[in-house]
Design a protein around this motif. Sequence first.
Motif, PDB file in Angstrom:
ATOM      1  N   GLY A  10       0.788  -1.210   0.000  1.00 40.82           N
ATOM      2  CA  GLY A  10       0.000   0.000   0.000  1.00 40.82           C
ATOM      3  C   GLY A  10       0.825   1.267   0.000  1.00 40.82           C
ATOM      4  O   GLY A  10       0.304   2.330  -0.222  1.00 40.82           O
ATOM      5  N   MET A  11       2.097   1.185   0.270  1.00 37.36           N
ATOM      6  CA  MET A  11       2.958   2.356   0.251  1.00 37.36           C
ATOM      7  C   MET A  11       4.105   2.071  -0.707  1.00 37.36           C
ATOM      8  O   MET A  11       4.045   1.152  -1.497  1.00 37.36           O
ATOM      9  CB  MET A  11       3.452   2.657   1.662  1.00 37.36           C
ATOM     10  N   LEU A  12       5.175   2.834  -0.613  1.00 36.89           N
ATOM     11  CA  LEU A  12       6.334   2.570  -1.442  1.00 36.89           C
ATOM     12  C   LEU A  12       6.987   1.274  -1.010  1.00 36.89           C
ATOM     13  O   LEU A  12       7.038   0.956   0.163  1.00 36.89           O
ATOM     14  CB  LEU A  12       7.345   3.711  -1.305  1.00 36.89           C
ATOM     15  N   GLY A  13       7.496   0.533  -1.966  1.00 39.21           N
ATOM     16  CA  GLY A  13       8.268  -0.648  -1.610  1.00 39.21           C
ATOM     17  C   GLY A  13       7.660  -1.927  -2.113  1.00 39.21           C
ATOM     18  O   GLY A  13       7.380  -2.074  -3.285  1.00 39.21           O
ATOM     19  N   GLY A  14       7.460  -2.870  -1.197  1.00 35.69           N
ATOM     20  CA  GLY A  14       7.002  -4.210  -1.540  1.00 35.69           C
ATOM     21  C   GLY A  14       5.626  -4.224  -2.166  1.00 35.69           C
ATOM     22  O   GLY A  14       4.914  -3.238  -2.173  1.00 35.69           O
ATOM     23  N   PRO A  15       5.231  -5.370  -2.698  1.00 35.77           N
ATOM     24  CA  PRO A  15       3.930  -5.476  -3.363  1.00 35.77           C
ATOM     25  C   PRO A  15       2.782  -5.267  -2.392  1.00 35.77           C
ATOM     26  O   PRO A  15       2.864  -5.613  -1.225  1.00 35.77           O
ATOM     27  CB  PRO A  15       3.925  -6.897  -3.917  1.00 35.77           C
ATOM     28  N   SER A  16       1.733  -4.683  -2.901  1.00 34.26           N
ATOM     29  CA  SER A  16       0.514  -4.487  -2.132  1.00 34.26           C
ATOM     30  C   SER A  16      -0.459  -5.597  -2.518  1.00 34.26           C
ATOM     31  O   SER A  16      -0.801  -5.734  -3.691  1.00 34.26           O
ATOM     32  CB  SER A  16      -0.091  -3.125  -2.455  1.00 34.26           C
ATOM     33  N   PRO A  17      -0.914  -6.405  -1.561  1.00 32.65           N
ATOM     34  CA  PRO A  17      -1.797  -7.531  -1.891  1.00 32.65           C
ATOM     35  C   PRO A  17      -3.087  -7.112  -2.588  1.00 32.65           C
ATOM     36  O   PRO A  17      -3.633  -7.864  -3.372  1.00 32.65           O
ATOM     37  CB  PRO A  17      -2.098  -8.169  -0.544  1.00 32.65           C
ATOM     38  N   SER A  18      -3.568  -5.880  -2.334  1.00 28.99           N
ATOM     39  CA  SER A  18      -4.832  -5.449  -2.921  1.00 28.99           C
ATOM     40  C   SER A  18      -4.650  -4.719  -4.259  1.00 28.99           C
ATOM     41  O   SER A  18      -5.630  -4.366  -4.902  1.00 28.99           O
ATOM     42  CB  SER A  18      -5.574  -4.537  -1.946  1.00 28.99           C
ATOM     43  N   CYS A  19      -3.410  -4.494  -4.686  1.00 27.54           N
ATOM     44  CA  CYS A  19      -3.144  -3.736  -5.913  1.00 27.54           C
ATOM     45  C   CYS A  19      -3.141  -4.671  -7.122  1.00 27.54           C
ATOM     46  O   CYS A  19      -2.324  -5.588  -7.207  1.00 27.54           O
ATOM     47  CB  CYS A  19      -1.801  -3.018  -5.785  1.00 27.54           C
ATOM     48  N   ILE A  20      -4.032  -4.420  -8.070  1.00 29.71           N
ATOM     49  CA  ILE A  20      -4.131  -5.268  -9.258  1.00 29.71           C
ATOM     50  C   ILE A  20      -2.841  -5.240 -10.068  1.00 29.71           C
ATOM     51  O   ILE A  20      -2.425  -6.252 -10.620  1.00 29.71           O
ATOM     52  CB  ILE A  20      -5.361  -4.899 -10.134  1.00 29.71           C
ATOM     53  N   PHE A  21      -2.174  -4.078 -10.134  1.00 26.55           N
ATOM     54  CA  PHE A  21      -0.933  -4.008 -10.911  1.00 26.55           C
ATOM     55  C   PHE A  21       0.189  -4.771 -10.220  1.00 26.55           C
ATOM     56  O   PHE A  21       1.046  -5.346 -10.897  1.00 26.55           O
ATOM     57  CB  PHE A  21      -0.536  -2.567 -11.187  1.00 26.55           C
ATOM     58  N   CYS A  22       0.213  -4.808  -8.894  1.00 24.67           N
ATOM     59  CA  CYS A  22       1.199  -5.642  -8.186  1.00 24.67           C
ATOM     60  C   CYS A  22       0.948  -7.117  -8.511  1.00 24.67           C
ATOM     61  O   CYS A  22       1.891  -7.886  -8.707  1.00 24.67           O
ATOM     62  CB  CYS A  22       1.133  -5.416  -6.679  1.00 24.67           C
ATOM     63  N   GLN A  23      -0.318  -7.502  -8.587  1.00 22.57           N
ATOM     64  CA  GLN A  23      -0.663  -8.886  -8.927  1.00 22.57           C
ATOM     65  C   GLN A  23      -0.215  -9.221 -10.349  1.00 22.57           C
ATOM     66  O   GLN A  23       0.330 -10.298 -10.603  1.00 22.57           O
ATOM     67  CB  GLN A  23      -2.161  -9.117  -8.765  1.00 22.57           C
TER      68      GLN A  23
END
Length: 160
Positions: A10-23
């Motif tokens: 959700g912030m800078l850095g590691g993947p955000s579980p809820s972010c579709i683009f991170c997925q």
Amino acid sequence: MLPAATKGGGMLGGPSPSCIFCQIARSSTSTPLLHSDEKVAAFPDINPSAFRHYLVISKEHIPTVKDLQRRTEDFSLVSHMLNVGQNLLQRDAPQKQYRFGFHQPPVNSVDHLHLHCLALPFEPRWRCVKYLSLGPLGGFIEAEKLLERIKPVSSTPLKL
């Protein structure tokens, strides 16, 4: 490097579980990738606005262009995103006119840094409105202008 306090979903850095683009960047969706390397992934926009419309996303979760700074790492990332987008459009839509840029808050639809790579014409034509600069209000910023904004200041003194 980012301070540890800003790392995480959700912030800078590691993947955000809820972010579709991170997925998508982790290849945990069925989205076909046009390109993938250690820094970025590229794929066709699900709702294209032009003859060809690709998105190049950072694999690191960076919410928006407002989170980029005058740092070598940020400048290098955006330059790489632009290079990947240019190569894809030159391959898939040669002889077309191109536009490359980012939506800025509050106009961005996904809070994950992504470069729009457009081979014109816009389809339908009215979609060009989504890609206008609104000056101090945000809107769309051309990739080259963003690069100017985040270009690191040289730490080497100029010789006169």
